[in-house]
Design a protein around this motif. Structure first.
Motif, mmCIF file in Angstrom:
data_model
loop_
_atom_site.group_PDB
_atom_site.id
_atom_site.type_symbol
_atom_site.label_atom_id
_atom_site.label_comp_id
_atom_site.label_asym_id
_atom_site.label_seq_id
_atom_site.Cartn_x
_atom_site.Cartn_y
_atom_site.Cartn_z
ATOM 1 N N PHE A 1 -10.834 6.745 17.970
ATOM 2 C CA PHE A 1 -10.531 7.447 16.725
ATOM 3 C C PHE A 1 -9.113 8.023 16.796
ATOM 4 N N THR A 2 -8.136 7.166 16.639
ATOM 5 C CA THR A 2 -6.754 7.637 16.645
ATOM 6 C C THR A 2 -6.474 8.419 15.369
ATOM 7 N N ARG A 3 -5.462 9.236 15.422
ATOM 8 C CA ARG A 3 -5.107 10.039 14.245
ATOM 9 C C ARG A 3 -4.803 9.147 13.046
ATOM 10 N N GLU A 4 -4.118 8.044 13.299
ATOM 11 C CA GLU A 4 -3.786 7.131 12.204
ATOM 12 C C GLU A 4 -5.045 6.600 11.525
ATOM 13 N N ASN A 5 -6.021 6.211 12.321
ATOM 14 C CA ASN A 5 -7.235 5.653 11.740
ATOM 15 C C ASN A 5 -8.087 6.723 11.056
ATOM 16 N N ILE A 6 -8.121 7.932 11.605
ATOM 17 C CA ILE A 6 -8.855 9.013 10.945
ATOM 18 C C ILE A 6 -8.206 9.338 9.604
ATOM 19 N N LEU A 7 -6.890 9.447 9.591
ATOM 20 C CA LEU A 7 -6.185 9.738 8.341
ATOM 21 C C LEU A 7 -6.380 8.621 7.320
ATOM 22 N N PHE A 8 -6.423 7.386 7.784
ATOM 23 C CA PHE A 8 -6.679 6.265 6.879
ATOM 24 C C PHE A 8 -8.046 6.425 6.233
ATOM 25 N N SER A 9 -9.064 6.749 7.031
ATOM 26 C CA SER A 9 -10.407 6.944 6.499
ATOM 27 C C SER A 9 -10.441 8.090 5.492
ATOM 28 N N LEU A 10 -9.816 9.206 5.830
ATOM 29 C CA LEU A 10 -9.789 10.355 4.920
ATOM 30 C C LEU A 10 -9.080 10.013 3.621
ATOM 31 N N GLN A 11 -8.016 9.232 3.710
ATOM 32 C CA GLN A 11 -7.284 8.823 2.502
ATOM 33 C C GLN A 11 -8.152 7.943 1.613
ATOM 34 N N GLN A 12 -8.896 7.013 2.221
ATOM 35 C CA GLN A 12 -9.767 6.135 1.421
ATOM 36 C C GLN A 12 -10.838 6.945 0.702
ATOM 37 N N TRP A 13 -11.417 7.929 1.398
ATOM 38 C CA TRP A 13 -12.429 8.754 0.747
ATOM 39 C C TRP A 13 -11.804 9.653 -0.313
ATOM 40 N N GLY A 14 -10.619 10.153 -0.049
ATOM 41 C CA GLY A 14 -9.938 10.946 -1.070
ATOM 42 C C GLY A 14 -9.676 10.137 -2.326
ATOM 43 N N ASP A 15 -9.251 8.897 -2.152
ATOM 44 C CA ASP A 15 -8.978 8.029 -3.305
ATOM 45 C C ASP A 15 -10.263 7.662 -4.050
ATOM 46 N N ALA A 16 -11.372 7.540 -3.310
ATOM 47 C CA ALA A 16 -12.638 7.143 -3.935
ATOM 48 C C ALA A 16 -13.275 8.283 -4.713
ATOM 49 N N LEU A 17 -13.168 9.508 -4.181
ATOM 50 C CA LEU A 17 -13.895 10.641 -4.758
ATOM 51 C C LEU A 17 -13.095 11.321 -5.870
ATOM 52 N N THR A 18 -12.874 10.582 -6.929
ATOM 53 C CA THR A 18 -12.276 11.158 -8.138
ATOM 54 C C THR A 18 -13.363 11.274 -9.200
ATOM 55 N N GLU A 19 -13.151 12.131 -10.167
ATOM 56 C CA GLU A 19 -14.143 12.283 -11.239
ATOM 57 C C GLU A 19 -14.352 10.970 -11.980
#
Length: 341
Positions: A46-64
């Motif tokens: 779980f490198t920082r790059e891969n964790i941030l990638f995952s968080l970004q994908q969820w951030g982009d998905a979880l819009t109203e």
């Protein structure tokens, strides 16, 4: 729906965090940064790059907008007597069980989650944030260690081996039990450099540990691998990650000692092999003569395949690790399953 509103706030939070991370040299003043650091220390994959990638994908998905569009296809009514849904989570990539978690809460039910020992830091942190936004969720989310008991249905994700245990232990309850799956790509030889570079993302993201990662490519007879190798050269720095490099050295040595014919570019080994599942740092390939015949073969193997990547009619190159909210694992509609309980 208050629960959906909490997830919208979480999406805003994750997008803001990722944006601030990149604009402040990686030092946003936030507890999530400590959670990322802890997860990185706990699991070397779980490198920082891969964790941030995952968080970004969820951030982009979880819009109203995304959540409303997704949920509009279901008849979600208030639940008078919420059921407790056990979720046995995998730990191969960061937050891999988060979609099941979301589905259970949005269906109006309670989460009883058993975290993987490999991924036990990020989700509890995000849960804390959700409960701060919607305190009523506190009684709907429980994390359990050891034996999971007192549940009405279960969603369990694991390997072909663990699925037999899951079937034995959970078989009497309504369940979704997931086994090993792999993703494949069909190449024609007419792909652009940009498409092949995007395919590199499908291969190397999360070091290939996800079921949505491409572990096998199908290529036409007399396929020229040089454009493929040229296009993926931008991923060469992956060999500097010691866990990946150890796998590369080991697998290459095994193939060479076994006198297998391989193609090698210094950070990825290509081996002709009928199997769909290749080890870390290796990519299997198989030649095909007729694409329509190949697709018929893949249809027969559909229970072993998560994604098919190609330039037409399938998952686009570079998109395997960017699933939409309605891209259900194994093609099983998790939300519909929960609403029918």
């Amino acid at each position: 729906m208050q629960t959906m509103a909490a997830f919208v706030k979480l999406g805003n939070y994750l997008r803001d965090f990722c944006e601030n991370y990149h604009s402040t040299d990686g030092n946003p003043d936030d507890g999530l940064m400590q959670a990322i650091y802890s997860a990185e220390q706990h699991n070397g994959w779980f490198t920082r790059e891969n964790i941030l990638f995952s968080l970004q994908q969820w951030g982009d998905a979880l819009t109203e907008e995304n959540l409303t569009e997704w949920l509009s296809k279901y008849d979600i009514q208030p639940v008078a007597a919420p059921k407790t849904i056990g979720i046995v989570m995998a730990g191969n990539i960061p937050l891999v069980g988060f979609h099941d978690f979301i589905c259970v809460l949005l269906s109006g039910n309670r989460v009883l989650a058993k975290l993987s020992s490999n991924d036990k830091i990020l989700l509890p942190f995000l849960t804390k944030y959700l409960v701060e936004q919607e305190p009523a969720l506190k009684d709907s989310i429980t994390f359990v260690e050891g034996k999971m008991e007192d549940f009405d249905a279960v969603i369990a994700t694991g390997s072909n081996n663990t699925s037999r245990y899951f079937e034995y232990y959970f078989g009497k309850k309504p369940n979704i039990i997931r086994k090993n799956r792999n993703s494949v790509a069909i190449l024609t030889g007419n792909e652009t450099k940009e498409e092949l570079m995007a395919l590199g993302e499908d291969i190397f993201r999360y070091y290939g540990l996800g079921c949505r990662n491409v572990s096998k490519i199908f290529v036409p007879k007399d396929y020229d691998f040089e454009p493929f190798f040229n296009a993926i050269f931008e991923f060469k720095d992956i060999i500097n990650e010691h866990k990946y490099a150890n796998n590369y050295d080991y697998n290459k040595a095994v193939y060479l000692m076994s006198e297998f014919k391989i193609l090698d570019n210094g950070f990825l080994v290509l081996k002709e092999d009928e199997s769909l599942s290749s080890p870390i740092s290796a990519l299997f390939y198989t030649y095909y003569e007729d694409e329509s015949d190949l697709r018929k073969q893949l249809n027969v193997m559909e229970e072993e395949i998560q994604c098919v990547v190609s330039a037409k009619g399938d998952v686009p190159f570079g998109a395997t690790q960017k699933p939409k909210l309605n891209d259900y694992a194994d093609g099983v509609d998790t939300l519909e399953f929960l609403l029918q309980l």
